[in-house]
Design an enzyme around this catalytic site. Structure first.
Site, PDB file in Angstrom:
ATOM      1  N   LYS A 358     -20.065 -24.605 -74.971  1.00  0.00           N
ATOM      2  CA  LYS A 358     -21.300 -24.379 -75.908  1.00  0.00           C
ATOM      3  C   LYS A 358     -21.009 -24.788 -77.356  1.00  0.00           C
ATOM      4  CE  LYS A 358     -23.834 -21.078 -73.143  1.00  0.00           C
ATOM      5  NZ  LYS A 358     -24.723 -21.925 -72.779  1.00  0.00           N
ATOM      6  N   THR A 383     -12.266 -37.682 -62.650  1.00  0.00           N
ATOM      7  CA  THR A 383     -12.416 -39.009 -63.632  1.00  0.00           C
ATOM      8  C   THR A 383     -12.107 -38.775 -65.217  1.00  0.00           C
ATOM      9  OG1 THR A 383     -13.504 -39.958 -61.911  1.00  0.00           O
ATOM     10  CG2 THR A 383     -13.831 -41.149 -63.924  1.00  0.00           C
TER      11      THR A 383
END
Length: 499
Positions: A358, A383
């Site tokens: 956040k 990834t």
């Protein structure tokens, strides 16, 4: 009248003379006027000139709805025209944003310091050459972490695993907990996996896929991805139709307010919840590898507990040799008047992991114990494993927080705002119920009997505000929220109550 509520601490409104009322109003106005705004180009206040959404907004929403689900839309924004604490829509309506998206904008819209970081060669390189961090990190990745994310690491935690979002941060923390627990049961990092483990796991069976769990709490919210969703208990809509793990949930304390009037009852309630938590740890058929908890249950209704309760949780996790994960996705980065909300607890030992996202604009979890690193590569892997561009942005946010002393500022403004709401609650006790968040910066909430109408009508007065749980109005202003913004908010709250 609301100006009086924000200035008088000792005298009730009915006892003030008109002259005294006017004098206090003038003093408060002068004090607020003397406050130097963090954004010199901010609007003086909100302005609303159309229905919401207006004609331009409706057209833009219709266009978007053809290609993107807009049913959860709160407000269609025009970000180039938004500034500081104010968000603007396509019709030119300007709202004081005390929701900050979903508690996720830290230092204002179009903050110049963040814009400067975005234009830097370092950011350009990170954006156009986004690395797969596990395999191909840049040669300055350690420096980016050490000069940014790790400068604000919670006490006792000196390493980080970076991630993409709050749900991702929690899920990878859960994975770390499971691997840590099995490493212990197996006999250490050098003990290899058995053939039975490597065979059974491919069929989603034990012992390779162990019968372990994560203990969370009723009304908790830890994300919407597959594993984190099994620890989310806030609303059915988040979980319906999704298969879930058979993981335990303990009761989170249901405190009564005002706290000072219910101290004995609240202490008994917290003791009951701790006893239930320990029973579940000992008896649940899939033993917990960790307990995960929010410092303040945000999505579930802004539910609080005392520092003693969280110290009790820490003692239980130590006693039963399981991990203590503190989910600071919403509470972290200064909103509670501490950089990390768990700093309010005075823990005897730090949490094992602290997840964040956040306001950090990036995500991940901090940890200190080297045993929380998996014993082999590719076990905690994907990834991207985070995003250097967002880590660079968090570094700029940290510098802006430090430059303006925004954590202490938020603590002070939170006290001011809470006092104003407390006075309004005294005047309108049926409309502002269970006010909570005292001493927690601007992380403040109260219950409203007409909550949904309250939130909707607030926009007509130029305030964007959010809710949580069934009846809570939750305040999530940015760290640059100031007293003059609080005055505007308090005026609007009183108008909404009277309307």
């Amino acid at each position: 009248m609301s100006a009086f509520f924000r200035t008088s601490r000792l005298v009730r409104p009915a006892t003030l003379s008109a002259r005294a009322h006017a004098t206090q109003h003038i003093r408060r106005t002068l004090a607020t006027a003397a406050e130097k705004p963090f954004f010199s180009d901010e609007p003086e206040g909100p302005t609303v000139s159309t229905a919401i959404p207006g004609p331009e907004g409706k057209k833009a929403i219709a266009q978007l709805d053809k290609v993107f689900d807009t049913r959860s839309l709160n407000l269609l924004a025009r970000y180039p025209d938004s500034v500081g604490n104010y968000i603007r829509d396509p019709d030119g309506n300007t709202f004081l944003d005390v929701y900050a998206q979903i508690a996720s904008i830290p230092v204002g819209y179009n903050n110049p310091a963040l814009a400067e970081a975005a234009r830097s060669p370092e950011m350009v390189t990170a954006l156009i050459n986004r690395p797969a961090l596990g395999n191909f990190p840049s040669d300055d990745w350690a420096s980016i972490l050490e000069t940014g994310i790790l400068t604000v690491a919670p006490k006792g935690l000196n390493q980080v695993f970076t991630a993409m979002a709050g749900s991702d941060a929690n899920e990878t923390a859960y994975k770390a907990a499971f691997m840590w627990k099995r490493r212990q049961e197996r006999g250490g990092p050098d003990v290899d996996f058995t053939n039975e483990e490597t065979t059974s796991v491919m069929n989603n069976q034990s012992p390779g896929a162990p019968q372990l769990s994560i203990l969370s709490f009723k009304k908790a919210f830890h994300g919407r991805l597959f594993g984190s969703l099994s620890t989310t208990r806030s609303k059915p809509i988040h979980k319906l139709d999704i298969p879930a793990f058979n993981w335990p949930q303990a009761s989170f304390p249901a405190l009564k307010y005002p706290l000072e009037e219910h101290a004995e009852e609240n202490a008994k309630e917290e003791a009951r919840c701790l006893e239930e938590t320990e029973r579940l740890i000992k008896e649940w058929p899939q033993p917990p590898a960790a307990v995960v908890v929010e410092p303040i249950q945000s999505e579930g209704g802004d539910n609080h507990a005392s520092p003693a309760f969280f110290r009790g949780l820490r003692e239980l996790t130590k006693k039963h040799n399981i991990l203590f994960i503190v989910d600071e996705v919403q509470t972290g980065v200064g909103a509670t008047g501490k950089f990390w909300a768990h700093e309010h607890w005075d823990l005897p030992s730090p949490p094992d992991m602290v997840t964040f996202s956040k306001k950090a604009q990036t995500a991940g979890y901090y940890y200190g114990n080297p045993e929380l690193r998996p014993n082999k590569p590719y076990r905690q892997f994907n990834t991207w494993m985070g995003d250097p561009a967002r880590a660079i942005l968090f570094r700029a946010i940290i510098k802006e927080i430090e430059r303006l002393d925004l954590v202490n500022h938020t603590a002070q403004v939170g006290d001011y705002l809470y006092a104003g709401l407390e006075r309004l609650a005294g005047q309108y006790p049926d409309q502002i119920q269970n006010l909570r968040g005292k001493g927690q910066g601007t992380f403040i909430a109260f219950d409203s009997p007409q909550r949904d109408a309250f939130l909707k009508n607030a926009k007509s007065y130029g305030v964007n505000i959010g809710g949580s749980g069934e009846t809570a109005v939750r305040l999530r202003p940015m760290l640059i929220f100031q007293q003059h913004h609080a005055d505007i908010l308090l005026d609007v709250v009183e108008k909404l109550i009277k309307s």
